[in-house]
Design a protein around this motif. Sequence first.
Motif, PDB file in Angstrom:
ATOM      1  N   GLY A   1       0.796  -1.140  -0.105  1.00 19.98           N
ATOM      2  CA  GLY A   1      -0.038  -0.063   0.017  1.00 19.98           C
ATOM      3  C   GLY A   1       0.677   1.166  -0.205  1.00 19.98           C
ATOM      4  N   LYS A   2       2.178   1.138   0.200  1.00 15.66           N
ATOM      5  CA  LYS A   2       2.998   2.302   0.428  1.00 15.66           C
ATOM      6  C   LYS A   2       4.324   2.034  -0.720  1.00 15.66           C
ATOM      7  CE  LYS A   2       1.600   2.844   4.693  1.00 15.66           C
ATOM      8  NZ  LYS A   2       1.960   3.246   6.335  1.00 15.66           N
ATOM      9  N   PRO A   3       4.074   2.518  -2.233  1.00 16.59           N
ATOM     10  CA  PRO A   3       4.841   2.427  -2.988  1.00 16.59           C
ATOM     11  C   PRO A   3       6.311   3.359  -2.715  1.00 16.59           C
ATOM     12  CG  PRO A   3       3.044   3.159  -4.400  1.00 16.59           C
ATOM     13  CD  PRO A   3       2.780   2.898  -2.760  1.00 16.59           C
ATOM     14  N   LYS A   4       5.695   4.286  -2.349  1.00 18.28           N
ATOM     15  CA  LYS A   4       7.163   5.483  -1.977  1.00 18.28           C
ATOM     16  C   LYS A   4       7.974   5.054  -0.922  1.00 18.28           C
ATOM     17  CE  LYS A   4       4.501   9.323  -4.005  1.00 18.28           C
ATOM     18  NZ  LYS A   4       3.994  10.682  -3.782  1.00 18.28           N
TER      19      LYS A   4
ATOM     20  N   SER B   1       8.520   1.898  -0.606  1.00  8.97           N
ATOM     21  CA  SER B   1       9.197   0.460  -1.048  1.00  8.97           C
ATOM     22  C   SER B   1      10.308   0.677  -1.650  1.00  8.97           C
ATOM     23  CB  SER B   1       8.259  -0.184  -1.601  1.00  8.97           C
ATOM     24  OG  SER B   1       6.883  -0.573  -0.994  1.00  8.97           O
ATOM     25  N   ALA B   2      11.570  -0.017  -1.231  1.00  7.25           N
ATOM     26  CA  ALA B   2      12.712   0.166  -2.028  1.00  7.25           C
ATOM     27  C   ALA B   2      12.730  -0.356  -3.325  1.00  7.25           C
ATOM     28  CB  ALA B   2      13.844  -0.535  -0.994  1.00  7.25           C
ATOM     29  N   LEU B   3      12.067  -1.372  -3.556  1.00  8.18           N
ATOM     30  CA  LEU B   3      11.760  -2.011  -4.795  1.00  8.18           C
ATOM     31  C   LEU B   3      11.183  -1.166  -5.592  1.00  8.18           C
ATOM     32  CD1 LEU B   3      10.499  -5.403  -5.710  1.00  8.18           C
ATOM     33  CD2 LEU B   3       9.268  -3.434  -6.892  1.00  8.18           C
ATOM     34  N   VAL B   4      10.370  -0.241  -5.468  1.00  9.71           N
ATOM     35  CA  VAL B   4      10.201   0.588  -6.210  1.00  9.71           C
ATOM     36  C   VAL B   4      11.020   1.707  -6.756  1.00  9.71           C
ATOM     37  CG1 VAL B   4       8.241   2.659  -6.602  1.00  9.71           C
ATOM     38  CG2 VAL B   4       7.581   0.444  -5.597  1.00  9.71           C
ATOM     39  N   ALA B   5      11.586   2.181  -5.814  1.00  6.16           N
ATOM     40  CA  ALA B   5      12.582   3.200  -5.920  1.00  6.16           C
ATOM     41  C   ALA B   5      13.837   2.717  -6.676  1.00  6.16           C
ATOM     42  CB  ALA B   5      13.184   3.654  -4.495  1.00  6.16           C
ATOM     43  N   ARG B   6      14.100   1.383  -6.462  1.00  5.97           N
ATOM     44  CA  ARG B   6      15.225   0.935  -7.365  1.00  5.97           C
ATOM     45  C   ARG B   6      15.062   0.370  -8.704  1.00  5.97           C
ATOM     46  NH1 ARG B   6      19.414  -1.323  -3.595  1.00  5.97           N
ATOM     47  NH2 ARG B   6      20.445  -1.974  -5.499  1.00  5.97           N
ATOM     48  N   ILE B   7      13.841   0.120  -9.200  1.00  8.82           N
ATOM     49  CA  ILE B   7      13.345  -0.344 -10.488  1.00  8.82           C
ATOM     50  C   ILE B   7      13.197   1.163 -11.182  1.00  8.82           C
ATOM     51  CG2 ILE B   7      12.161  -2.353  -9.933  1.00  8.82           C
ATOM     52  CD1 ILE B   7       9.534  -1.088 -10.523  1.00  8.82           C
ATOM     53  N   HIS B   8      12.801   2.213 -10.500  1.00  6.48           N
ATOM     54  CA  HIS B   8      12.753   3.543 -11.253  1.00  6.48           C
ATOM     55  C   HIS B   8      14.022   4.212 -11.081  1.00  6.48           C
ATOM     56  CE1 HIS B   8       8.443   3.328 -12.002  1.00  6.48           C
ATOM     57  NE2 HIS B   8       8.218   2.810 -11.221  1.00  6.48           N
ATOM     58  N   SER B   9      15.088   3.806 -10.391  1.00  6.91           N
ATOM     59  CA  SER B   9      16.363   4.506 -10.340  1.00  6.91           C
ATOM     60  C   SER B   9      17.002   4.885 -11.660  1.00  6.91           C
ATOM     61  CB  SER B   9      16.997   3.868  -9.649  1.00  6.91           C
ATOM     62  OG  SER B   9      18.340   4.582  -9.175  1.00  6.91           O
ATOM     63  N   GLU B  10      17.638   6.019 -11.879  1.00  3.12           N
ATOM     64  CA  GLU B  10      18.396   6.477 -13.132  1.00  3.12           C
ATOM     65  C   GLU B  10      19.934   6.227 -12.806  1.00  3.12           C
ATOM     66  OE1 GLU B  10      17.111   7.407 -16.194  1.00  3.12           O
ATOM     67  OE2 GLU B  10      15.082   7.334 -15.048  1.00  3.12           O
ATOM     68  N   ASP B  11      20.372   5.636 -11.542  1.00  2.00           N
ATOM     69  CA  ASP B  11      21.424   5.386 -11.135  1.00  2.00           C
ATOM     70  C   ASP B  11      21.950   3.948 -11.374  1.00  2.00           C
ATOM     71  OD1 ASP B  11      23.997   4.610 -10.001  1.00  2.00           O
ATOM     72  OD2 ASP B  11      23.510   5.986  -8.246  1.00  2.00           O
ATOM     73  N   PRO B  12      22.529   3.857 -12.403  1.00  2.00           N
ATOM     74  CA  PRO B  12      22.958   2.405 -12.653  1.00  2.00           C
ATOM     75  C   PRO B  12      23.477   1.428 -11.401  1.00  2.00           C
ATOM     76  CG  PRO B  12      24.542   3.965 -13.958  1.00  2.00           C
ATOM     77  CD  PRO B  12      23.580   4.859 -13.279  1.00  2.00           C
ATOM     78  N   ASP B  13      23.991   2.240 -10.790  1.00  2.00           N
ATOM     79  CA  ASP B  13      24.259   1.182  -9.367  1.00  2.00           C
ATOM     80  C   ASP B  13      23.230   1.065  -8.454  1.00  2.00           C
ATOM     81  OD1 ASP B  13      27.155   1.410 -10.018  1.00  2.00           O
ATOM     82  OD2 ASP B  13      27.648   3.286  -9.101  1.00  2.00           O
TER      83      ASP B  13
ATOM     84  N   GLU C   1       1.019  -0.680  -4.512  1.00  2.00           N
ATOM     85  CA  GLU C   1       0.126   0.425  -4.078  1.00  2.00           C
ATOM     86  C   GLU C   1      -1.365  -0.371  -3.802  1.00  2.00           C
ATOM     87  OE1 GLU C   1      -0.651   4.644  -5.960  1.00  2.00           O
ATOM     88  OE2 GLU C   1      -1.531   2.859  -7.246  1.00  2.00           O
ATOM     89  N   GLN C   2      -1.614  -1.315  -4.497  1.00  2.00           N
ATOM     90  CA  GLN C   2      -2.817  -2.171  -4.251  1.00  2.00           C
ATOM     91  C   GLN C   2      -2.573  -3.189  -2.840  1.00  2.00           C
ATOM     92  OE1 GLN C   2      -4.130  -4.296  -7.659  1.00  2.00           O
ATOM     93  NE2 GLN C   2      -4.676  -2.489  -8.498  1.00  2.00           N
TER      94      GLN C   2
END
Length: 130
Positions: free
Chosen positions: A86-89, A91-103, A128-129
Amino acid sequence: MSAHRRLPLAALPALLPLHVLCATPSLAAEPQGKIDFNRQIRSILAENCFKCHGPDAKKVEGGLRLHEREPALAELDSGEFAIVPGKPKQSALVARIHSEDPDERMPPLKSGGVLSAADKQLLTRWIEQG
């Protein structure tokens, strides 16, 4: 005489919804209802994530195992949580899949996994669901 005919300007509003759907295929192809883990999410994770975050305990990286609910929701070695239902913001998974940093980005380039924009959107909506 040209083979192409010009549409009158009055016809453009009628074509707009079709144009919008064609320009954003992920929205057109993706149902807006409840996301089904087994039908829509598991294949994305299996193809792109299970190599390092799957059922083989000997190959798990970062303490993250995504093949079952309980380990996927557990605290990571970093102290973060990959999935906070329920909290994508948060969730580290969401941050990591959208990251522009290749590392930071997941899946890493060296893994050969690639998430499409539609995959990223679907994973984000799934979290989110809840």
